[in-house]
Scaffold this active site. Structure first.
Site, short mmCIF file in Angstrom:
data_model
loop_
_atom_site.label_atom_id
_atom_site.label_comp_id
_atom_site.label_asym_id
_atom_site.label_seq_id
_atom_site.Cartn_x
_atom_site.Cartn_y
_atom_site.Cartn_z
N ILE A 72 0.86 -1.19 0.00
CA ILE A 72 0.00 0.00 0.00
C ILE A 72 0.89 1.23 0.00
O ILE A 72 1.91 1.24 0.69
CB ILE A 72 -0.82 0.05 1.31
CG1 ILE A 72 -1.43 -1.30 1.65
CG2 ILE A 72 -1.85 1.16 1.32
CD1 ILE A 72 -2.56 -1.72 0.82
N ARG A 73 0.48 2.28 -0.71
CA ARG A 73 1.26 3.52 -0.63
C ARG A 73 0.40 4.60 0.03
O ARG A 73 0.39 4.72 1.24
CB ARG A 73 1.75 3.94 -2.01
CG ARG A 73 2.88 4.96 -1.97
CD ARG A 73 3.38 5.24 -3.38
NE ARG A 73 2.36 5.90 -4.17
CZ ARG A 73 2.34 7.20 -4.44
NH1 ARG A 73 3.28 7.98 -3.97
NH2 ARG A 73 1.40 7.73 -5.18
N ASP B 280 6.37 1.71 -1.63
CA ASP B 280 6.41 2.67 -2.72
C ASP B 280 7.52 2.18 -3.64
O ASP B 280 8.68 2.10 -3.23
CB ASP B 280 6.74 4.07 -2.14
CG ASP B 280 6.84 5.13 -3.21
OD1 ASP B 280 6.88 4.78 -4.40
OD2 ASP B 280 6.90 6.32 -2.83
N TYR C 148 0.66 8.25 -20.32
CA TYR C 148 0.34 6.91 -19.80
C TYR C 148 0.65 5.85 -20.86
O TYR C 148 1.31 4.84 -20.59
CB TYR C 148 -1.14 6.87 -19.40
CG TYR C 148 -1.64 5.54 -18.92
CD1 TYR C 148 -1.06 4.88 -17.83
CD2 TYR C 148 -2.72 4.92 -19.55
CE1 TYR C 148 -1.56 3.66 -17.39
CE2 TYR C 148 -3.22 3.70 -19.10
CZ TYR C 148 -2.63 3.08 -18.03
OH TYR C 148 -3.12 1.87 -17.59
N ILE D 155 -11.57 -1.36 -17.16
CA ILE D 155 -12.04 -2.36 -16.19
C ILE D 155 -13.18 -1.78 -15.36
O ILE D 155 -13.07 -0.68 -14.81
CB ILE D 155 -10.87 -2.81 -15.26
CG1 ILE D 155 -9.69 -3.35 -16.09
CG2 ILE D 155 -11.36 -3.84 -14.25
CD1 ILE D 155 -9.97 -4.59 -16.91
N1 SER Z 1 -8.40 2.41 -17.68
C1 SER Z 1 -7.22 3.03 -18.20
C2 SER Z 1 -7.42 4.47 -18.42
O1 SER Z 1 -8.51 4.84 -18.77
C3 SER Z 1 -6.82 2.37 -19.50
O2 SER Z 1 -5.98 1.33 -19.21
O3 SER Z 1 -6.50 5.23 -18.31
#
Ligand code: SER
Length: 320
Positions: A34-35, A53, A143, A173
């Site tokens: 946990i961080r 971390d 990202y 997800i």
């Molecule tokens: N769920 C992520 C996002 O929307 C995609 O991997 O950034």
């Protein structure tokens, strides 16, 4: 015997994955790392929890030594939305955290490292329909840049050092235990919560936005199945496409309205519209199906029924 450290254990996927792994491999053998995010009571009650971390190598080493960790799952990441607001933070957490974990795993000759990737590795020039396993990876978010680099880095450790590193490209997800944070696909979770709480929602992408999505039980199954797959059968390592379902926001609203007919949605697209538009509509996951037997269980309507039931229960109990 596996002794597993889950880094990012309090997050959307980490929180449920850690609990599942404890039921499979034994409570004491799965450490929740946990961080900042507060862990759920369930996570605290069912096994060891440590502050971890990935950027703090000394702390990471001491937890690895204390629990004789031989496998690390790295669920810590700055997602696409937050990453665009703070690209340097995304680079730092997603890349420096990852290389610290890979180096430690190499030095300690660990059995396995699992590092998830994402549909964010794709970009506007990638074929959008049934996106192939091997294709153009030119993302336009930080990202996505870190996820492409992470896939390449993991594959490098496999080839150069013989370390067993695995990963899969999660779609959006959807779950009801822990909220996602800072992602572009978060609207899909928010629609269910707000349908129950307020019967209305203002969506930050337009109604035509179509993205690949997956329900949490399928995400957990995919993760554990890849972990358990025979290494010799894997043609890929850190970059398996996995598909489950894809739908537009309008499709989702229609599915919700079967249960909550007076649900209302309005649209106020923001910077995340461009991110969503740069990602695929659907994925070709033949390699995952052939190499380790991937097959999803949930479609949109089955997920909607399950999500609304779980969130309604929480709402009635005053938990949300
Ligand atoms: N769920 C992520 C996002 O929307 C995609 O991997 O950034």
């Amino acid at each position: 015997m596996k002794n597993i450290l889950v880094v990012g254990s309090a997050g959307q996927i980490g929180s449920e994955l850690t609990l599942l792994l404890r039921t499979i491999y034994g409570s004491d053998r799965v450490v929740a790392g946990i961080r900042k995010t507060k862990p759920s009571q369930k996570l605290i009650d069912t096994g060891p929890c440590e502050v971890v971390d990935a950027l703090d190598t000394d702390a990471l080493v001491s937890v690895v030594d204390k629990y004789k960790i031989n496998m690390i799952i790295n669920m810590a990441a700055i997602l696409s939305g937050t990453g665009e607001k703070n690209p340097m933070l995304a680079w730092d957490v997603n890349m420096n955290g990852l290389i610290n974990i890979l180096e430690l795993a190499r030095e300690r000759k660990m059995d396995q490292v699992l590092v998830p990737s994402s549909i964010a590795v794709f970009g506007p020039t990638t074929p959008r329909e049934n996106t192939p396993q091997d294709t153009i990876l030119k993302p336009t978010t930080m990202y996505g840049v870190t996820k492409v680099a992470g896939e390449l880095l993991g594959d490098y450790y496999v080839k150069k050092y013989g370390l067993d590193v695995r990963g899969l490209r999660y779609p959006g997800i959807i779950s009801h235990e822990t909220l996602p944070g800072g992602g572009t696909t978060d609207y899909a979770v928010a629609i269910y919560y707000e349908a129950v709480r307020q019967k209305k929602y203002t969506c930050f992408v337009n109604e035509h936005t179509r993205l690949p999505m997956m329900y949490m039980p399928d995400c957990l199954k995919a993760t554990v199945d890849l972990m358990e797959a025979d290494f010799d059968k894997l043609r890929y390592h850190c970059d398996y496409n996995i598909g489950a379902m894809d739908f537009t926001v309008a499709d989702m609203v229609a599915s919700v309205k079967k249960h909550i007919p007076d649900f209302e949605i309005s649209y106020a697209p923001d910077f995340r519209q461009e991110i969503a538009d740069s990602w695929p509509n659907s994925l070709d996951d033949t390699a995952a199906r052939e190499d380790w037997g991937w097959k999803p269980d949930y479609d949109l309507d089955a997920m909607t029924a399950d999500m609304l039931e779980a969130i309604t229960r929480k709402h009635e109990q005053g938990l949300i």
